[in-house]
Enzyme design. Sequence first.
Site, PDB file in Angstrom:
ATOM      1  N   ASP A  25      -4.887  11.887   1.345  1.00 56.30           N
ATOM      2  CA  ASP A  25      -5.376  10.581   0.886  1.00 56.30           C
ATOM      3  C   ASP A  25      -4.251   9.843  -0.139  1.00 56.30           C
ATOM      4  OD1 ASP A  25      -6.420   8.533  -0.715  1.00 56.30           O
ATOM      5  OD2 ASP A  25      -8.707   9.251  -0.011  1.00 56.30           O
ATOM      6  N   LYS A  71     -20.724  -0.867   3.363  1.00 53.07           N
ATOM      7  CA  LYS A  71     -22.040  -0.422   2.790  1.00 53.07           C
ATOM      8  C   LYS A  71     -22.063  -0.164   1.505  1.00 53.07           C
ATOM      9  CE  LYS A  71     -24.275   1.710   7.073  1.00 53.07           C
ATOM     10  NZ  LYS A  71     -24.685   2.927   7.520  1.00 53.07           N
ATOM     11  N   GLU A  90       3.339   3.036   3.999  1.00 56.18           N
ATOM     12  CA  GLU A  90       2.085   2.480   4.610  1.00 56.18           C
ATOM     13  C   GLU A  90       1.164   3.243   4.381  1.00 56.18           C
ATOM     14  OE1 GLU A  90       1.909   1.780   8.910  1.00 56.18           O
ATOM     15  OE2 GLU A  90       0.215   0.532   8.721  1.00 56.18           O
ATOM     16  N   GLU A 133      -1.989   8.873   6.614  1.00 57.19           N
ATOM     17  CA  GLU A 133      -3.105   8.695   7.284  1.00 57.19           C
ATOM     18  C   GLU A 133      -4.161   9.984   7.384  1.00 57.19           C
ATOM     19  OE1 GLU A 133      -4.673   6.498   9.486  1.00 57.19           O
ATOM     20  OE2 GLU A 133      -6.274   8.142   9.595  1.00 57.19           O
ATOM     21  N   ASP A 167     -10.377   0.078   6.458  1.00 52.77           N
ATOM     22  CA  ASP A 167     -11.588   0.047   6.510  1.00 52.77           C
ATOM     23  C   ASP A 167     -12.385  -0.711   5.519  1.00 52.77           C
ATOM     24  OD1 ASP A 167     -11.487   2.277   8.875  1.00 52.77           O
ATOM     25  OD2 ASP A 167     -10.573   3.423   7.154  1.00 52.77           O
ATOM     26  N   ASP A 194      -8.702  -8.264   9.343  1.00 47.66           N
ATOM     27  CA  ASP A 194      -9.291  -9.020  10.108  1.00 47.66           C
ATOM     28  C   ASP A 194     -10.852  -9.493   9.879  1.00 47.66           C
ATOM     29  OD1 ASP A 194     -10.122  -6.385  10.721  1.00 47.66           O
ATOM     30  OD2 ASP A 194     -11.037  -6.931  12.872  1.00 47.66           O
TER      31      ASP A 194
HETATM   32  C1  LIG Z   1      -9.231   0.628  10.475  1.00 49.66           C
HETATM   33  S1  LIG Z   1      -7.949   1.795  10.521  1.00 49.66           S
HETATM   34  C2  LIG Z   1      -6.547   0.766  10.908  1.00 49.66           C
HETATM   35  C3  LIG Z   1      -5.446   1.561  11.248  1.00 49.66           C
HETATM   36  C4  LIG Z   1      -4.126   0.866  11.642  1.00 49.66           C
HETATM   37  N1  LIG Z   1      -3.495   0.293  10.369  1.00 49.66           N
HETATM   38  C5  LIG Z   1      -4.154  -0.545  12.480  1.00 49.66           C
HETATM   39  O1  LIG Z   1      -4.279  -1.508  12.063  1.00 49.66           O
HETATM   40  O2  LIG Z   1      -4.482  -0.113  13.641  1.00 49.66           O
HETATM   41  C6  LIG Z   1      -7.729   2.235   8.947  1.00 49.66           C
HETATM   42  C7  LIG Z   1      -7.334   3.777   8.617  1.00 49.66           C
HETATM   43  O3  LIG Z   1      -6.777   3.978   7.358  1.00 49.66           O
HETATM   44  C8  LIG Z   1      -7.091   5.475   7.285  1.00 49.66           C
HETATM   45  N2  LIG Z   1      -7.446   5.603   5.784  1.00 49.66           N
HETATM   46  C9  LIG Z   1      -8.415   5.362   5.048  1.00 49.66           C
HETATM   47  N3  LIG Z   1      -8.462   5.625   3.612  1.00 49.66           N
HETATM   48  C10 LIG Z   1      -7.182   6.187   3.647  1.00 49.66           C
HETATM   49  C11 LIG Z   1      -6.452   6.585   2.440  1.00 49.66           C
HETATM   50  N4  LIG Z   1      -7.354   6.787   1.400  1.00 49.66           N
HETATM   51  N5  LIG Z   1      -5.351   7.279   2.716  1.00 49.66           N
HETATM   52  C12 LIG Z   1      -4.688   7.321   3.857  1.00 49.66           C
HETATM   53  N6  LIG Z   1      -5.292   6.640   5.038  1.00 49.66           N
HETATM   54  C13 LIG Z   1      -6.456   6.317   4.887  1.00 49.66           C
HETATM   55  C14 LIG Z   1      -8.208   5.763   8.289  1.00 49.66           C
HETATM   56  O4  LIG Z   1      -8.131   6.854   8.420  1.00 49.66           O
HETATM   57  C15 LIG Z   1      -7.849   4.929   9.021  1.00 49.66           C
HETATM   58  O5  LIG Z   1      -7.239   5.357  10.262  1.00 49.66           O
END
Ligand SMILES: C[S@@+](CC[C@H](N)C(=O)[O-])C[C@H]1O[C@@H](n2cnc3c(N)ncnc32)[C@H](O)[C@@H]1O
Length: 276
Positions: A161, A188, A92, A117, A184, A220
């Site tokens: 990452d 922008k 994930e 994460e 996310d 969403d």
């Molecule tokens: C909008 S949150 C959603 C978290 C979770 N999946 C949920 O549905 O509640 C997106 C998460 O992805 C993480 N994230 C973004 N880019 C990432 C990357 N390249 N590698 C690992 N995590 C990442 C961010 O830190 C953030 O916590």
Amino acid sequence: MISYTPTSFSQGRMDFTWEELSEEERARAYADWEAGKGLIGGDPRKRPNAHLLPAWGLNLPFFRTLALDDARGANGAALRDLLASDRPLEIEIGFGRGDFLLDRARRHPDRLFLGYETKTKATRLMLARIQRYLLTHNSAPDRTEIDALLRSCNLWVSDDDARFSLPRLIDDGRVEMIHVLFPDPWWKREHKVKRLFSPPFVDLLAAKLRPGGLLHFKSDVHEYGELVRYLVEGHPAFTPHDPNLAARIGEAAPTHREYWCQLHDKPVWAYYFMRK
Ligand SMILES: C[S@@+](CC[C@H](N)C(=O)[O-])C[C@H]1O[C@@H](n2cnc3c(N)ncnc32)[C@H](O)[C@@H]1O
């Protein structure tokens, strides 16, 4: 059972738009990827002591790709052995609070799970949950017990990452399922380079999934879902989105974000693509 706490999610801006990529934009996406642009937290190779694990992660199911050889902990050796086994592997990317992943690892003890994460605080909280739900040991285990414990743990997490880690850690064709849930949208223009889905990212997913493997995406933000569909369906390694593939995942806990959407009656779009 996993309990839910009130959350501060907001719907955010929904004016995410995209257009089909021109050849020039595609070339730029590859050049940015090659240069490591957009990696969350910057290039990990430039961090001081990148080859060492943080003390709080030693001898726990935690990894950093550049610190696999840190001999102060049993982490690297145990993870390498688990990855070399033939247990089905699920990954994930962006697990947030980890509700989905933790539930999944408890339901499928025969499978191996890796979670990425980039928020270190969230990763540490997840590690504490893994300790609570998946690991039981004496208060002062010795090295042999730690080794056995780590090798018996089917859920490992990292604050790397995923775009940096996956090419370096995971063999091509090794992965059974990749879950990307509510990433996310980075709507922008100046933040676009941080957005997970881009042509080189889809290449990476295609390389790591085994033939027949599954890419599971939810959002969403409908427009983000449609961008993902455009990128994945335009890639020769994937079949078109098929909702029937959801059955391969089966019953699963919602992510924190998904739970918030359910609570507030917000629609969610799910996509399932198979690696040919
Ligand atoms: C909008 S949150 C959603 C978290 C979770 N999946 C949920 O549905 O509640 C997106 C998460 O992805 C993480 N994230 C973004 N880019 C990432 C990357 N390249 N590698 C690992 N995590 C990442 C961010 O830190 C953030 O916590």
